[in-house]
Write a protein that holds these residues in place. Structure first.
Motif, PDB file in Angstrom:
ATOM      1  N   VAL A 202      58.153  49.484  40.312  1.00  0.00           N
ATOM      2  CA  VAL A 202      57.138  49.288  39.264  1.00  0.00           C
ATOM      3  C   VAL A 202      55.816  49.900  39.696  1.00  0.00           C
ATOM      4  O   VAL A 202      55.145  50.603  38.926  1.00  0.00           O
ATOM      5  N   TYR A 203      55.424  49.654  40.936  1.00  0.00           N
ATOM      6  CA  TYR A 203      54.145  50.173  41.422  1.00  0.00           C
ATOM      7  C   TYR A 203      54.152  51.704  41.453  1.00  0.00           C
ATOM      8  O   TYR A 203      53.147  52.346  41.096  1.00  0.00           O
ATOM      9  N   ALA A 204      55.272  52.274  41.851  1.00  0.00           N
ATOM     10  CA  ALA A 204      55.360  53.736  41.883  1.00  0.00           C
ATOM     11  C   ALA A 204      55.221  54.324  40.488  1.00  0.00           C
ATOM     12  O   ALA A 204      54.648  55.410  40.310  1.00  0.00           O
ATOM     13  N   GLU A 205      55.706  53.623  39.489  1.00  0.00           N
ATOM     14  CA  GLU A 205      55.645  54.116  38.110  1.00  0.00           C
ATOM     15  C   GLU A 205      54.297  53.895  37.458  1.00  0.00           C
ATOM     16  O   GLU A 205      53.796  54.759  36.734  1.00  0.00           O
ATOM     17  N   THR A 206      53.680  52.732  37.702  1.00  0.00           N
ATOM     18  CA  THR A 206      52.452  52.368  36.970  1.00  0.00           C
ATOM     19  C   THR A 206      51.185  52.474  37.810  1.00  0.00           C
ATOM     20  O   THR A 206      50.080  52.533  37.260  1.00  0.00           O
ATOM     21  N   GLY A 207      51.301  52.409  39.132  1.00  0.00           N
ATOM     22  CA  GLY A 207      50.125  52.489  39.993  1.00  0.00           C
ATOM     23  C   GLY A 207      49.374  51.183  40.117  1.00  0.00           C
ATOM     24  O   GLY A 207      48.345  51.121  40.807  1.00  0.00           O
ATOM     25  N   ARG A 208      49.887  50.117  39.504  1.00  0.00           N
ATOM     26  CA  ARG A 208      49.218  48.830  39.614  1.00  0.00           C
ATOM     27  C   ARG A 208      50.174  47.720  39.173  1.00  0.00           C
ATOM     28  O   ARG A 208      51.078  47.932  38.360  1.00  0.00           O
TER      29      ARG A 208
ATOM     30  N   ASN B  45      60.283  34.719  48.138  1.00  0.00           N
ATOM     31  CA  ASN B  45      60.510  36.168  48.227  1.00  0.00           C
ATOM     32  C   ASN B  45      59.568  36.936  47.314  1.00  0.00           C
ATOM     33  O   ASN B  45      59.007  37.979  47.698  1.00  0.00           O
ATOM     34  N   ILE B  46      59.396  36.451  46.093  1.00  0.00           N
ATOM     35  CA  ILE B  46      58.522  37.118  45.125  1.00  0.00           C
ATOM     36  C   ILE B  46      57.072  37.088  45.612  1.00  0.00           C
ATOM     37  O   ILE B  46      56.348  38.093  45.516  1.00  0.00           O
ATOM     38  N   ALA B  47      56.651  35.961  46.137  1.00  0.00           N
ATOM     39  CA  ALA B  47      55.283  35.852  46.643  1.00  0.00           C
ATOM     40  C   ALA B  47      55.038  36.819  47.797  1.00  0.00           C
ATOM     41  O   ALA B  47      54.034  37.545  47.826  1.00  0.00           O
ATOM     42  N   ARG B  48      55.946  36.854  48.754  1.00  0.00           N
ATOM     43  CA  ARG B  48      55.768  37.718  49.924  1.00  0.00           C
ATOM     44  C   ARG B  48      55.739  39.193  49.528  1.00  0.00           C
ATOM     45  O   ARG B  48      54.973  39.985  50.086  1.00  0.00           O
ATOM     46  N   ALA B  49      56.566  39.556  48.552  1.00  0.00           N
ATOM     47  CA  ALA B  49      56.644  40.971  48.174  1.00  0.00           C
ATOM     48  C   ALA B  49      55.487  41.396  47.278  1.00  0.00           C
ATOM     49  O   ALA B  49      55.127  42.579  47.251  1.00  0.00           O
ATOM     50  N   SER B  50      54.893  40.453  46.539  1.00  0.00           N
ATOM     51  CA  SER B  50      53.886  40.829  45.546  1.00  0.00           C
ATOM     52  C   SER B  50      52.450  40.751  46.042  1.00  0.00           C
ATOM     53  O   SER B  50      51.545  41.323  45.423  1.00  0.00           O
ATOM     54  N   VAL B  51      52.202  40.082  47.173  1.00  0.00           N
ATOM     55  CA  VAL B  51      50.827  39.830  47.581  1.00  0.00           C
ATOM     56  C   VAL B  51      50.020  41.120  47.752  1.00  0.00           C
ATOM     57  O   VAL B  51      48.849  41.198  47.363  1.00  0.00           O
ATOM     58  N   LYS B  52      50.619  42.160  48.327  1.00  0.00           N
ATOM     59  CA  LYS B  52      49.845  43.382  48.565  1.00  0.00           C
ATOM     60  C   LYS B  52      49.455  44.073  47.266  1.00  0.00           C
ATOM     61  O   LYS B  52      48.390  44.686  47.175  1.00  0.00           O
ATOM     62  N   TYR B  53      50.297  43.956  46.257  1.00  0.00           N
ATOM     63  CA  TYR B  53      49.967  44.579  44.974  1.00  0.00           C
ATOM     64  C   TYR B  53      48.915  43.749  44.223  1.00  0.00           C
ATOM     65  O   TYR B  53      47.980  44.290  43.630  1.00  0.00           O
ATOM     66  N   LEU B  54      49.075  42.446  44.242  1.00  0.00           N
ATOM     67  CA  LEU B  54      48.133  41.579  43.533  1.00  0.00           C
ATOM     68  C   LEU B  54      46.756  41.593  44.188  1.00  0.00           C
ATOM     69  O   LEU B  54      45.745  41.409  43.513  1.00  0.00           O
ATOM     70  N   ALA B  55      46.721  41.825  45.498  1.00  0.00           N
ATOM     71  CA  ALA B  55      45.415  41.904  46.173  1.00  0.00           C
ATOM     72  C   ALA B  55      44.619  43.104  45.672  1.00  0.00           C
ATOM     73  O   ALA B  55      43.385  43.050  45.587  1.00  0.00           O
ATOM     74  N   GLU B  56      45.305  44.187  45.336  1.00  0.00           N
ATOM     75  CA  GLU B  56      44.603  45.377  44.827  1.00  0.00           C
ATOM     76  C   GLU B  56      43.950  45.119  43.476  1.00  0.00           C
ATOM     77  O   GLU B  56      42.882  45.662  43.180  1.00  0.00           O
ATOM     78  N   THR B  57      44.588  44.325  42.632  1.00  0.00           N
ATOM     79  CA  THR B  57      44.105  44.116  41.258  1.00  0.00           C
ATOM     80  C   THR B  57      43.433  42.764  41.071  1.00  0.00           C
ATOM     81  O   THR B  57      43.003  42.453  39.975  1.00  0.00           O
ATOM     82  N   ARG B  58      43.341  41.963  42.161  1.00  0.00           N
ATOM     83  CA  ARG B  58      42.877  40.575  42.037  1.00  0.00           C
ATOM     84  C   ARG B  58      43.705  39.894  40.941  1.00  0.00           C
ATOM     85  O   ARG B  58      43.179  39.313  39.991  1.00  0.00           O
TER      86      ARG B  58
ATOM     87  N   TRP C  59      45.473  32.821  49.479  1.00  0.00           N
ATOM     88  CA  TRP C  59      45.169  34.091  48.829  1.00  0.00           C
ATOM     89  C   TRP C  59      43.811  34.120  48.134  1.00  0.00           C
ATOM     90  O   TRP C  59      43.454  35.136  47.542  1.00  0.00           O
ATOM     91  N   ALA C  60      43.080  33.036  48.220  1.00  0.00           N
ATOM     92  CA  ALA C  60      41.770  33.014  47.553  1.00  0.00           C
ATOM     93  C   ALA C  60      40.858  34.115  48.083  1.00  0.00           C
ATOM     94  O   ALA C  60      40.081  34.717  47.330  1.00  0.00           O
ATOM     95  N   CYS C  61      40.964  34.403  49.364  1.00  0.00           N
ATOM     96  CA  CYS C  61      40.109  35.438  49.955  1.00  0.00           C
ATOM     97  C   CYS C  61      40.428  36.823  49.393  1.00  0.00           C
ATOM     98  O   CYS C  61      39.611  37.740  49.480  1.00  0.00           O
ATOM     99  N   HIS C  62      41.614  36.994  48.817  1.00  0.00           N
ATOM    100  CA  HIS C  62      41.991  38.267  48.193  1.00  0.00           C
ATOM    101  C   HIS C  62      41.698  38.287  46.689  1.00  0.00           C
ATOM    102  O   HIS C  62      41.952  39.299  46.027  1.00  0.00           O
ATOM    103  N   GLY C  63      41.202  37.170  46.171  1.00  0.00           N
ATOM    104  CA  GLY C  63      40.930  37.096  44.738  1.00  0.00           C
ATOM    105  C   GLY C  63      42.166  36.918  43.892  1.00  0.00           C
ATOM    106  O   GLY C  63      42.137  37.146  42.678  1.00  0.00           O
ATOM    107  N   ILE C  64      43.286  36.496  44.503  1.00  0.00           N
ATOM    108  CA  ILE C  64      44.533  36.309  43.767  1.00  0.00           C
ATOM    109  C   ILE C  64      44.613  34.872  43.266  1.00  0.00           C
ATOM    110  O   ILE C  64      44.373  33.921  44.017  1.00  0.00           O
TER     111      ILE C  64
END
Length: 468
Positions: free
Chosen positions: A312-318, A355-368, A407-412
């Motif tokens: 999804v990230y490769a296709e949409t960039g976010r 599993n979903i949380a661990r895999a998504s944190v880096k993407y959600l941190a980019e977009t808050r 994750w509050a420090c990442h704005g998630i």
């Protein structure tokens, strides 16, 4: 905009204590309950209340910068001043009153360590200040109150007042600014004021402006003050059981919130997940749905979840919003459950969200961004024949609150939706046909889910109930 019929209304959050009775050397208002500090919970209520125009915080000495960081991180828009509190409650109050300027206003003085204050109480206080210059919040005493005096070998009872006339005072305590200032000016002019027993703001008005009536607004048993160690545990459980709500939004607000955003839904092939996919698509989001039946993505397979999000990230960039509605329900006695059933329900209902949380944190941190999970009303108490289901759903609630903190420090933002019995295929398989009027529709839960995704909530369990 302030309504012409009322004065500017300022909420003063008194957070100057250091929590000695809780056994801490740091302010008890910085203790974390349900994934957020006590101070944040209190500021959530005041900053989000439509009838509060401004918020002033009095913070313990040495912790003003921490309070400022919490305000910045939560994007509170109404906090205008963060001041250092005084050595006593009265000194903190006086510092706040002096900081409010000369323009007349209504002031609501609230203990920061009463984080469960209800918006209803604030509204009733604001309304009462239209008619009265001083307002207190109180509840009837459910305990018998005794007056004790020293005896030969300890205290003895001198009197037992009529309980029907006794009330337990809470906050906020509310005043016209000129009135509470005048009361304190008279108090500080009294050389015996410092020798008097400790009193609250209404006590100052009652003593020094006895002709000013103090109106009572009904409080709430939930509006407790976190004072002793046991209060921390009680408040945490009350937050876990409290019904949080997200404002219902309009179609235009949905479009503004979802256009150009990417939504990923796990468990999106049917039921609540499918309706979330449909609604988010309607409002302009790029929606990607994954499930076991749709495209072979199982949430219990960490590698499959990681791969799905990466594609999804490769296709949409976010990736802005990640939603997980995948769950399984096997009823019956634990001793009778097969090992495969035990492993499946734990894997899908608990390891899936992990599993979903661990895999998504880096993407959600980019977009808050926002992670949205789902629980069940059975999470509040384990029930016979639901031992695995209810315990995994309780684990999801604790996971939600922990991640909101981490994750509050990442704005998630991380929240959990708790729908009442809902007409989903999973429920149909477990219980068969039930009267439609007794069940929520998946679309109603989906719409509330969108409300939560666009809200400022985090670390909350959001109930969805059937309107009866």
């Amino acid at each position: 905009m302030i309504a012409e019929s009322r004065l500017r209304t300022v909420g003063v959050v008194l957070a100057g204590g250091i929590g000695q009775r809780v056994g801490l050397n740091t302010p008890k208002q910085l203790l974390k309950i349900a994934g957020k500090t006590i101070l944040e919970h209190t500021l959530d209520v005041f900053d989000g209340h439509p009838e509060i125009d401004e918020v002033v915080v009095l913070m313990a000495a040495g912790f003003v910068d921490e309070a400022a960081e919490l305000v910045r991180r939560n994007r509170y828009t109404k906090v205008t001043q963060i001041l250092q509190g005084g050595a006593s409650r009265t000194e903190s109050t006086w510092r706040a009153l002096r900081a409010l300027g000369d323009e007349e206003c209504d002031v609501l003085l609230h203990d920061a360590v009463r984080p469960l204050v209800e918006p209803r109480i604030i509204s009733e206080c604001v309304a009462a200040l239209q008619r009265y210059e001083a307002v207190d919040v109180a509840i009837p005493s459910s305990d018998t109150i005794v007056v004790a005096v020293p005896g030969p070998r300890g205290e003895i009872i001198r009197d037992i007042p009529d309980r029907s006339r006794l009330r337990r005072g809470q906050t906020p305590q509310c005043f016209r600014l000129s009135v509470i200032r005048a009361a304190y000016e008279r108090a500080f002019a009294d050389p015996d004021f410092e020798k008097l027993p400790a009193t609250d703001d209404c006590g100052v008005v009652l003593r020094y402006l006895p002709d000013v009536p103090i109106y009572l607004v009904p409080g709430s048993e939930h509006n407790m003050k976190v004072t002793h160690p046991v209060d921390v545990f009680i408040a945490d459980k009350l937050f876990q059981l409290a019904e949080s709500t997200a404002p219902a939004l309009t179609d235009d607000e949905y479009r503004r919130g979802f256009e150009g955003r990417t939504v990923v839904v796990f468990g999106g092939s049917y039921g609540i997940g499918a309706d979330i996919v449909s609604l988010a698509n309607r409002y302009g989001a790029a929606v990607h749905s994954f499930s076991r039946s749709l495209n072979g993505v199982r949430v219990e397979d960490a590698a499959a979840v990681e791969d799905a999000l990466a594609r999804v990230y490769a296709e949409t960039g976010r990736i802005d919003y990640v939603v997980n509605t995948a769950a399984v329900l096997h009823m019956g006695k634990l001793a009778d459950a097969g090992q495969a059933s035990v492993e499946e329900i734990v894997a899908v209902n608990y390891l899936g969200p992990v599993n979903i949380a661990r895999a998504s944190v880096k993407y959600l941190a980019e977009t808050r961004g926002h992670l949205l999970l789902y629980t069940s009303s059975s999470y509040t108490r384990g029930r016979a024949d639901y031992s695995l289901y209810s315990s995994t759903k309780a684990a999801v609630v604790n996971l939600t609150q922990a991640l909101a903190d981490e994750w509050a420090c990442h704005g998630i933002q991380v929240n959990c939706v708790n729908p009442e019995r809902t007409a989903t295929p999973m429920r149909l398989r477990a219980f068969g046909d039930e009267p439609a009027a007794t069940l929520l529709s998946p679309s109603a839960v989906a719409r509330t889910s969108l409300d939560v995704l666009l809200s400022r909530l985090t670390g909350q369990v959001v109930d969805v109930r059937l309107t009866r």
